[in-house]
Design an enzyme around this catalytic site. Structure first.
Site, PDB file in Angstrom:
ATOM      1  N   CYS A   3      -0.702   3.540  -6.765  1.00  0.00           N
ATOM      2  CA  CYS A   3      -1.688   2.505  -5.559  1.00  0.00           C
ATOM      3  C   CYS A   3      -1.836   1.691  -6.041  1.00  0.00           C
ATOM      4  CB  CYS A   3      -2.829   3.603  -5.355  1.00  0.00           C
ATOM      5  SG  CYS A   3      -4.284   2.704  -4.713  1.00  0.00           S
ATOM      6  N   CYS A  63       1.059  -1.429  -0.014  1.00  0.00           N
ATOM      7  CA  CYS A  63       0.300  -0.023   0.447  1.00  0.00           C
ATOM      8  C   CYS A  63       1.061   1.024  -0.493  1.00  0.00           C
ATOM      9  CB  CYS A  63      -0.681   0.005   1.274  1.00  0.00           C
ATOM     10  SG  CYS A  63      -1.943   1.296   1.698  1.00  0.00           S
TER      11      CYS A  63
END
Length: 224
Positions: A187, A77
């Site tokens: 992302c 992440c």
């Protein structure tokens, strides 16, 4: 490392399903390794939360994996990496690998001297991103586009809906106007939208997904 430690799983966590895009590459590169994945869907998305809250959520996810005896940890992440990677590395006596927006390969490959990156708002606010820009792209045009709503769309499985297409068109139009020829996916949720992104950006734009390079890094760390 004894045999029981070597056979332990590699822990992987993300704010939801996004980290599966990284897990997929790691499983392909390291088919003999075991992986334990934690997706914090309840608290997704992380990218619009304050940094202290993101850090606390990352620590909670990492503590869960550590309690299961993992031998290494992958923060799949970008947002959690930006907010918590140093704290996580200081907290655990194991390798902790984080995500890093792939600005270096984008800078090396660009022909138009214009590169773009799409990510969550929190990723752009972190010191990690600022350092990468200064290190690799100080002499380039860098378009940074925060994309609220895209993580929610992926979590909901809305990959090819009209609403998602409109969001992508809004976020990517400035990239097209600036003649960006390298677009960094900042992302881990965004690779699931890659077909739609490629359709909007066209064949002259290279889409850079950092997952393969992270998989290589994890394999190297485990070997060492």
């Amino acid at each position: 490392m004894n045999s029981s430690a070597r056979s332990a799983a590699v822990g992987v966590f993300d704010s939801g399903v996004g980290g599966v895009s990284v897990l997929r590459d790691m499983a392909q590169r390291m088919p003999r390794e075991r992986f334990l994945y934690f997706g914090d869907n309840v608290n997704a998305p992380y990218g619009t939360r304050p940094e202290p809250e993101i850090r606390d959520l990352a620590l909670a996810a990492a503590d869960f994996l550590a309690s299961r005896g993992v031998k290494a940890m992958v923060v799949a992440c970008n947002t959690a990496t930006s907010a918590a990677i140093e704290v996580l590395r200081a907290r655990y006596d194991m390798p902790v690998v984080g995500m890093e927006p792939a600005l270096k390969p984008a800078a090396e490959r660009t022909r138009t001297r214009s590169v773009g990156i799409i990510a969550t708002p929190a990723t752009f606010q972190g010191e990690l991103f600022s350092n990468l820009v200064r290190r690799y792209t100080s002499d380039l045009c860098v378009l940074s586009q925060a994309c609220p709503g895209l993580v929610d769309a992926v979590e909901a499985g809305a990959l090819d809906t009209e609403d998602t297409a409109e969001l992508l068109q809004t976020y990517l139009s400035p990239m097209i106007e600036a003649q960006v020829d390298q677009l960094v996916l900042g992302c881990t949720h965004y690779p699931f939208l890659r077909p739609a992104i490629e359709q909007i950006m066209g064949p002259d734009t290279c889409i850079i997904d950092p997952a393969p390079s992270i998989a290589r890094q994890v394999a190297l760390v485990l070997k060492q």
